[in-house]
Design an enzyme around this catalytic site. Structure first.
Site, PDB file in Angstrom:
ATOM      1  N   GLY A  11      27.777 -18.690 -14.307  1.00 35.69           N
ATOM      2  CA  GLY A  11      28.480 -17.408 -14.322  1.00 35.69           C
ATOM      3  C   GLY A  11      27.771 -16.353 -15.147  1.00 35.69           C
ATOM      4  N   ASN A  12      27.086 -16.772 -16.238  1.00 31.58           N
ATOM      5  CA  ASN A  12      26.414 -15.795 -17.090  1.00 31.58           C
ATOM      6  C   ASN A  12      25.137 -15.265 -16.465  1.00 31.58           C
ATOM      7  OD1 ASN A  12      24.947 -18.213 -17.389  1.00 31.58           O
ATOM      8  ND2 ASN A  12      24.270 -17.659 -19.444  1.00 31.58           N
ATOM      9  N   LYS A 131      43.539 -24.750 -11.941  1.00 32.88           N
ATOM     10  CA  LYS A 131      42.539 -23.698 -12.133  1.00 32.88           C
ATOM     11  C   LYS A 131      43.223 -22.346 -12.313  1.00 32.88           C
ATOM     12  CE  LYS A 131      38.211 -22.348 -12.183  1.00 32.88           C
ATOM     13  NZ  LYS A 131      37.277 -22.783 -13.238  1.00 32.88           N
ATOM     14  N   LYS A 218      31.871 -24.965  -8.453  1.00 34.15           N
ATOM     15  CA  LYS A 218      30.566 -24.514  -7.956  1.00 34.15           C
ATOM     16  C   LYS A 218      29.488 -25.574  -8.093  1.00 34.15           C
ATOM     17  CE  LYS A 218      28.142 -22.644 -10.896  1.00 34.15           C
ATOM     18  NZ  LYS A 218      27.180 -23.086 -11.936  1.00 34.15           N
ATOM     19  N   LYS A 280      29.442 -30.074 -15.051  1.00 30.75           N
ATOM     20  CA  LYS A 280      28.022 -29.936 -14.700  1.00 30.75           C
ATOM     21  C   LYS A 280      27.346 -31.307 -14.653  1.00 30.75           C
ATOM     22  CE  LYS A 280      27.534 -25.303 -16.709  1.00 30.75           C
ATOM     23  NZ  LYS A 280      28.979 -25.046 -16.765  1.00 30.75           N
TER      24      LYS A 280
END
Length: 318
Positions: A11-12, A131, A218, A280
């Protein structure tokens, strides 16, 4: 045949936590991140790109909310909002990447796909939405929206007395157009796909594609497309250069090389936070478990420097 890498931008990559989110900020962040991909391209890799959309889809939801309140514009469902964010972010990545490739004298086509990802309509996630999406409401506003729209709300830990909408996050099962993604990428094109985890859909008893009010992780979607197209390597670009044991503790330890078994033990010991690193690492494990050769978690600007980054493989390399 060139090696094929799937690169998931965090996201960053587009929007930093201390920024307002102007288009100028997002363009600058995107350019800075994408510059680091030139190393892989010059090394002969074919590239598939994925990206997050958390801040952007949240802003779209709030625009929906404002449009309904101020102008009586009907709110669009979450699947449309995710698709909107895929198109906007994909365009931004594609345009900036084309300019970077031109600057480096590299001739490649870049294509953005608005991607649907198939989930199981009976996924347990639908019984337990977790979420958080959109703006923070008061209890009264949340109750009214729950009655009017059937939304589910949970108390927001970051705001005293605040409530936020929660939606399911089902597991991705299959990426639509994965054969096209593979073909385009192996022909040397850079493909941007599964943005924000993809638009979640399911197939009903008649085989019709139906929308889902939910979001997909994602990194899991990126690992899935990587495995399905038989990519060699999977990179998650985030804001730290390594995976750490005892993160931010006096006995913090860099974990530069890990195999599947040792990583699973660390996961079971609770070494990785569910809200940040654990998803992740779970995605990295799924990639190598399903045939990928290597997963790497690193900070975006460190991609070219091989001494950075944590590498996960099924077995330790000799």
């Amino acid at each position: 045949m060139n090696k094929l890498a799937v690169v998931a931008l965090g996201g960053n990559a587009l929007l930093r936590g201390n920024q307002k989110g102007t288009v100028e900020e997002q363009n600058a962040n995107t350019t800075d991140t994408l510059e680091n991909l030139i190393f892989l391209i010059k090394e002969g890799y074919d590239i598939v790109l994925a990206h997050g959309n958390g801040p952007q889809v949240g802003n779209i939801l709030m625009r929906n909310d404002a449009g309904e309140q101020m102008y009586n514009i009907p709110q669009m469902p979450l699947d449309i909002d995710v698709a909107d964010s895929q198109g906007g972010i994909g365009y931004m990545i594609e345009r900036n990447l084309r300019n970077i490739l031109k600057k480096h004298g590299i001739k490649k086509d870049v294509i953005t796909l608005v991607t649907q990802v198939v989930v199981d309509k009976d996924d347990p996630a639908f019984e337990n939405p977790t979420k958080r999406v959109g703006k923070i409401y008061t209890k009264e506003e949340a109750d009214a929206l729950a009655a009017d729209k059937g939304w589910i709300f949970k108390e927001e830990v970051k705001a005293d007395g605040g409530w936020r909408r929660v939606v399911p996050s089902p597991r991705p099962m299959r990426v639509m157009n994965e054969e096209i993604v593979s073909k385009l990428a192996r022909e040397g094109n850079i493909v941007i796909t599964v943005g924000g985890g993809g638009v979640p859909v399911y197939e009903d008893a008649e085989g019709q594609i139906c929308p889902v009010e939910g979001v997909i992780d994602k990194d899991l979607a990126s690992a899935l497309i990587g495995a399905r197209i038989k990519a060699d390597e999977f990179y998650i670009l985030t804001d730290v250069p390594y995976i750490y044991k005892n993160f931010k503790q006096p006995n913090e330890e860099i974990l530069e090389f890990l195999d599947y078994k040792d990583t699973m033990e660390l996961m079971k010991d609770g070494q990785f936070a569910e809200g940040s690193m654990a998803p992740k690492i779970r995605a990295c494990l799924e990639f190598v478990q399903n045939g990928g050769k290597k997963s790497v978690i690193t900070e975006a600007t460190k991609l070219e420097d091989r001494k950075y980054g944590s590498k996960i493989t099924m077995e330790y390399e000799n």
